[in-house]
Enzyme design. Structure first.
Site, PDB file in Angstrom:
ATOM      1  N   LYS A   1       0.828  -1.210   0.000  1.00 46.89           N
ATOM      2  CA  LYS A   1       0.000   0.000   0.000  1.00 46.89           C
ATOM      3  C   LYS A   1       0.861   1.259   0.000  1.00 46.89           C
ATOM      4  CE  LYS A   1      -3.820  -2.403   2.236  1.00 46.89           C
ATOM      5  NZ  LYS A   1      -4.489  -2.779   3.491  1.00 46.89           N
TER       6      LYS A   1
ATOM      7  N   GLN B   1      -4.514  -1.352   9.653  1.00 49.03           N
ATOM      8  CA  GLN B   1      -4.420  -2.669   9.037  1.00 49.03           C
ATOM      9  C   GLN B   1      -5.027  -3.742   9.939  1.00 49.03           C
ATOM     10  OE1 GLN B   1      -3.152  -3.392   5.871  1.00 49.03           O
ATOM     11  NE2 GLN B   1      -4.020  -5.398   6.302  1.00 49.03           N
TER      12      GLN B   1
ATOM     13  N   ASP C   1     -10.857   2.915   4.185  1.00 52.43           N
ATOM     14  CA  ASP C   1     -11.225   1.499   4.083  1.00 52.43           C
ATOM     15  C   ASP C   1     -12.714   1.336   3.795  1.00 52.43           C
ATOM     16  OD1 ASP C   1      -9.218  -0.406   4.141  1.00 52.43           O
ATOM     17  OD2 ASP C   1      -8.991  -0.331   6.316  1.00 52.43           O
TER      18      ASP C   1
END
Length: 282
Positions: free
Chosen positions: A54, A98, A121
């Site tokens: 990412k 995460q 997200d």
């Protein structure tokens, strides 16, 4: 019949190129680059790989990125304090914590602590609620990426019968909302679903997100169906395999995603799109 390959790697590269051009224009106009903060708790090897990918994607498109690493035994309060700090930081447009988190930390509490406008997200109840109401802002990345893949086939989605194998909050449930918004007729299956192969045989679109290698067999799949494989499973020999028996199903499907190189790159591309959108929301 041999399926056409939905090359997520190539499509994601196109998306990154478009984002990179937009970031260059922002900088030329005197605007700061989009900023993404990634928070990693603990030393889960898979999570470390995802975070590295990412951040590399951010670098490629010209985003500003921060990595915050916390020990696996950090307190939930410490993590929430960091998120609060990032919520207030004007240089940060998107916050990504995460997953998975250590068991002593409540994922729902953490997700809800992120400002909805920085929730790249797309997991905050506010953003999921907007998706339910067909007024989406920041959308969950994997389902969003899958919708981009489906659109790239050029097929008419409206009226298609779609089946989703898996009901997680990350993929299955928001995927159902995405397909419903596209006017598909949806079936969501899970471990208690009866006669699963028979249900899959009726579907024009099959989305496998069950986390079991080679779970979906060729005789389950309708000829010409579009098959999207979300699974990434590590086999005993160290190789990666999806939830679909690719070699067999690819001889029967109309379209199919490979593993790796299918859904995974699209998830990261969608994260970049969300971060750029968050700049505009802010």
């Amino acid at each position: 019949m041999t399926a056409q390959i939905l090359d997520g790697k190539a499509i994601a590269a196109d998306i990154r190129e478009n984002i990179q051009s937009e970031v260059r224009q922002m900088l030329a106009n005197g605007q700061p680059p989009p900023g993404l903060a990634v928070v990693l708790v603990g030393e889960n090897p898979a999570s470390q790989v995802y975070v590295r990918n990412k951040r590399l994607a951010c670098e490629q498109v010209g985003f500003y990125s921060q990595l915050h690493t916390l020990a696996a035994d950090c307190t939930q309060e410490a993590l929430l304090a960091l998120i609060e700090q990032l919520n207030k930081d004007p240089a940060i447009n998107g916050i990504l914590v995460q997953l998975p988190l250590p068991q002593h930390i409540d994922e729902e509490t953490v997700t809800e602590h992120i400002l909805p406008a920085k929730d790249v997200d797309g997991f905050h109840p506010y953003n999921i609620g907007r998706l339910v109401l067909r007024r989406p802002l920041l959308r969950p990345c994997t389902p969003k990426g899958i919708m981009t893949l489906l659109q790239r086939t050029g097929q008419q989605l409206e009226g298609q019968d779609a089946i989703i194998i898996g009901q997680s909050n990350i993929v299955g449930r928001p995927m159902a909302l995405e397909l419903l918004a596209a006017r598909c007729t949806i079936t969501v299956c899970h471990s208690r679903t009866k006669d699963l192969p028979d249900k899959i045989r009726q579907a024009d679109i099959v989305i496998a997100a069950v986390g079991r290698a080679h779970f979906v067999q060729d005789y389950w799949v309708k000829p010409g169906a579009t098959v999207i494989d979300v699974g990434i499973n590590r086999l005993d020999d160290g190789s990666l395999a999806g939830d679909v028996d690719f070699d067999a199903v690819s001889k029967k499907a109309g379209w199919i995603t490979p593993v790796p190189g299918g859904v995974g790159p699209m998830t990261i591309a969608s994260l970049l799109e969300n971060t750029l959108q968050a700049v505009k929301l802010g």
